[in-house]
Design a protein around this motif. Structure first.
Motif, mmCIF file in Angstrom:
data_model
loop_
_atom_site.group_PDB
_atom_site.id
_atom_site.type_symbol
_atom_site.label_atom_id
_atom_site.label_comp_id
_atom_site.label_asym_id
_atom_site.label_seq_id
_atom_site.Cartn_x
_atom_site.Cartn_y
_atom_site.Cartn_z
ATOM 1 N N THR A 24 -12.351 -0.469 -33.025
ATOM 2 C CA THR A 24 -12.027 0.243 -31.786
ATOM 3 C C THR A 24 -12.206 1.751 -31.903
ATOM 4 O O THR A 24 -11.786 2.495 -31.020
ATOM 5 N N ARG A 30 -12.115 -6.502 -34.771
ATOM 6 C CA ARG A 30 -12.627 -5.703 -33.667
ATOM 7 C C ARG A 30 -12.468 -4.224 -33.992
ATOM 8 O O ARG A 30 -11.356 -3.738 -34.170
ATOM 9 N N GLY A 71 -17.275 -4.038 -28.564
ATOM 10 C CA GLY A 71 -16.734 -3.768 -27.244
ATOM 11 C C GLY A 71 -17.199 -2.433 -26.696
ATOM 12 O O GLY A 71 -17.589 -2.327 -25.514
ATOM 13 N N GLY A 88 -17.898 -7.788 -36.121
ATOM 14 C CA GLY A 88 -17.359 -6.987 -35.032
ATOM 15 C C GLY A 88 -17.836 -5.556 -34.951
ATOM 16 O O GLY A 88 -17.333 -4.784 -34.128
ATOM 17 N N GLY A 100 -18.054 -0.356 -32.559
ATOM 18 C CA GLY A 100 -17.598 -1.712 -32.312
ATOM 19 C C GLY A 100 -18.347 -2.361 -31.159
ATOM 20 O O GLY A 100 -18.889 -1.686 -30.282
#
Length: 328
Positions: A195, A193, A319, A291, A317
Motif C-alpha cells: 500500500t 498487498r 491496487g 502483490g 502495489g
C-alpha cells in the motif's frame, strides 16, 4: 546496529503469519559491452507458514512481461528446509546459498538444467552492513513511518555494497561476472498487498565509491510522466567509509512506470553533496511476490565525470497500479 547473528533467521516479533525474511542479490555482467545483463536472485522466507518464495531473473532487454526476458523463474510455495538456516540453504528450485562469513561473504549458485542456465558468484562486502533503523548510522532513522507497508517489512533491514565475482552460462553463452553491487536482508511483517511505494536504487562507480538510496514517490502524475523523489534512507560509500544520507531529492522520468531517466541530488552526514544522473539500459517487471511490481531498470550512472552502474526498483502495489491506469 547489525550484528553477525542478523545474517540468520530472527524470532518473529509479531503473531502475524505474514512475518517474513528476505535475501536479495542483484548483480550485473557485461556492463562494458553493448548488451549489459541485469541479474536478480531473491528469496522470501515465511517461517510461520513453512514456505519460501524465490525468483531468478536474467535480462538484457527492454521488456514489460517477465517471460520476454532472457530468463525468468518464480516459485511461491517452496518448502522451507528444517531446521531453518539462512547461513546455508538449498531450495527445490535449484538455488543454493552459503554465508561463508556472516554479513560479509556469500557464495550463491543457481542451476536450471532445462533452461541451460548455470549461475555462480561470490558476494564479498566492501563495508559493514548499513542499518536503516539505527540513528547512529542513518540520519533519517528517527523519522521513519512504521505505518507504511515497507515500514513493517523493513522493521529489520540492512543494505550492503560489495564486490560480485563469478560466471553465468545461459543456453551455451558464458559471461564473466565482475561488478560492484548492493544486496539486502529484511525481516518483519511483509503484507501481501503493498500500500505504499518504494524506489530502491544504487549507483556503483568503483569499489571505492557507491551511492545507495531509498526514496518515496507518487503515482499521481501517471505512468508516463516525470515525478519527484523524496529520500527516506541511504548512504555513500567513499574509500571504505560509509556516510549516511541526511537529505536528498530528485526526479524520475517514467514510461509505463519504468524509470527511464533519473536525476538525484543527495547530501551525506559530512555535508558532502553529490549529483547523479542515470539512464535506463534495461526494463523488467519484477514481481518479488504477487502483490507488487518492481519496475526494474539497470542504469548507467554519471557523477562528477565518473561512470557507474546500478539498478532501480520502483515498487508499486497492484491496487495503486490499477487506480493509476484507470483514472477517470
Amino acid at each position: 546496529m547489525i550484528r553477525p547473528e542478523d545474517a540468520q533467521f530472527h524470532p518473529p516479533t509479531s503473531e502475524d503469519p505474514l512475518w517474513a525474511e528476505t535475501n536479495y542479490f542483484g548483480l550485473y555482467a557485461g556492463q562494458d559491452t553493448a548488451t549489459p545483463v541485469n541479474i536478480g536472485v531473491y528469496g522470501l522466507f515465511r517461517e510461520p507458514l513453512g514456505v519460501a518464495g524465490s525468483t531468478v531473473s536474467v535480462n538484457s532487454k527492454r521488456v514489460t512481461t517477465p517471460w520476454s526476458a532472457d530468463y525468468w523463474d518464480a516459485w511461491e510455495h517452496l518448502a522451507l528446509p528444517k531446521p531453518g538456516n539462512l547461513l546455508h540453504y538449498e531450495l527445490a528450485n535449484g538455488l543454493t546459498v552459503d554465508c561463508v562469513e556472516p554479513n560479509q561473504i556469500w557464495d550463491v549458485a543457481y542451476t536450471d538444467p532445462a533452461a541451460q542456465l548455470d549461475l555462480r558468484f561470490r558476494f564479498s562486502a566492501l563495508m559493514e552492513p548499513y542499518d536503516i533503523n539505527d540513528p547512529g548510522q542513518d540520519p533519517l532513522a528517527a523519522g521513519r513511518d512504521m505505518d507504511l507497508t515497507w515500514g513493517h517489512a523493513y522493521a529489520g533491514h540492512f543494505d550492503l555494497t560489495g564486490r560480485v565475482e563469478g560466471e553465468i552460462s545461459l543456453r551455451g553463452d558464458r559471461l564473466p561476472i565482475d561488478c560492484v553491487s548492493t544486496m539486502d536482508h529484511s525481516w518483519g511483517v511483509r503484507a501481501e498487498r503493498q500500500t505504499s511505494r518504494l524506489s530502491w536504487l544504487h549507483a556503483h562507480f568503483s569499489p571505492e565509491f557507491a551511492v545507495h538510496a531509498l526514496f518515496d514517490f507518487t503515482t499521481g502524475t501517471g505512468p508516463d510522466a516525470p515525478g519527484p523523489l523524496q529520500l527516506t534512507h541511504g548512504y555513500v560509500l567513499d574509500h571504505g567509509e560509509v556516510h549516511g544520507l541526511k537529505a536528498g531529492e530528485g526526479t524520475t522520468w517514467r514510461s509505463g512506470f519504468y524509470p527511464e531517466r533519473v536525476e538525484l541530488r543527495v547530501t551525506d552526514s559530512r555535508d558532502e553533496t553529490f549529483e547523479l544522473r542515470g539512464s535506463a539500459l534495461t526494463t523488467f517487471p519484477w514481481q518479488a511476490w504477487p502483490g507488487t511490481v518492481g519496475h526494474n531498470s539497470l542504469h548507467r550512472w554519471t557523477c562528477d565525470g565518473a561512470t557507474g552502474y546500478g539498478e532501480i526498483m520502483d515498487f508499486i502495489g497492484l491496487g495503486e497500479l490499477g487506480a493509476a491506469y484507470n483514472k477517470a
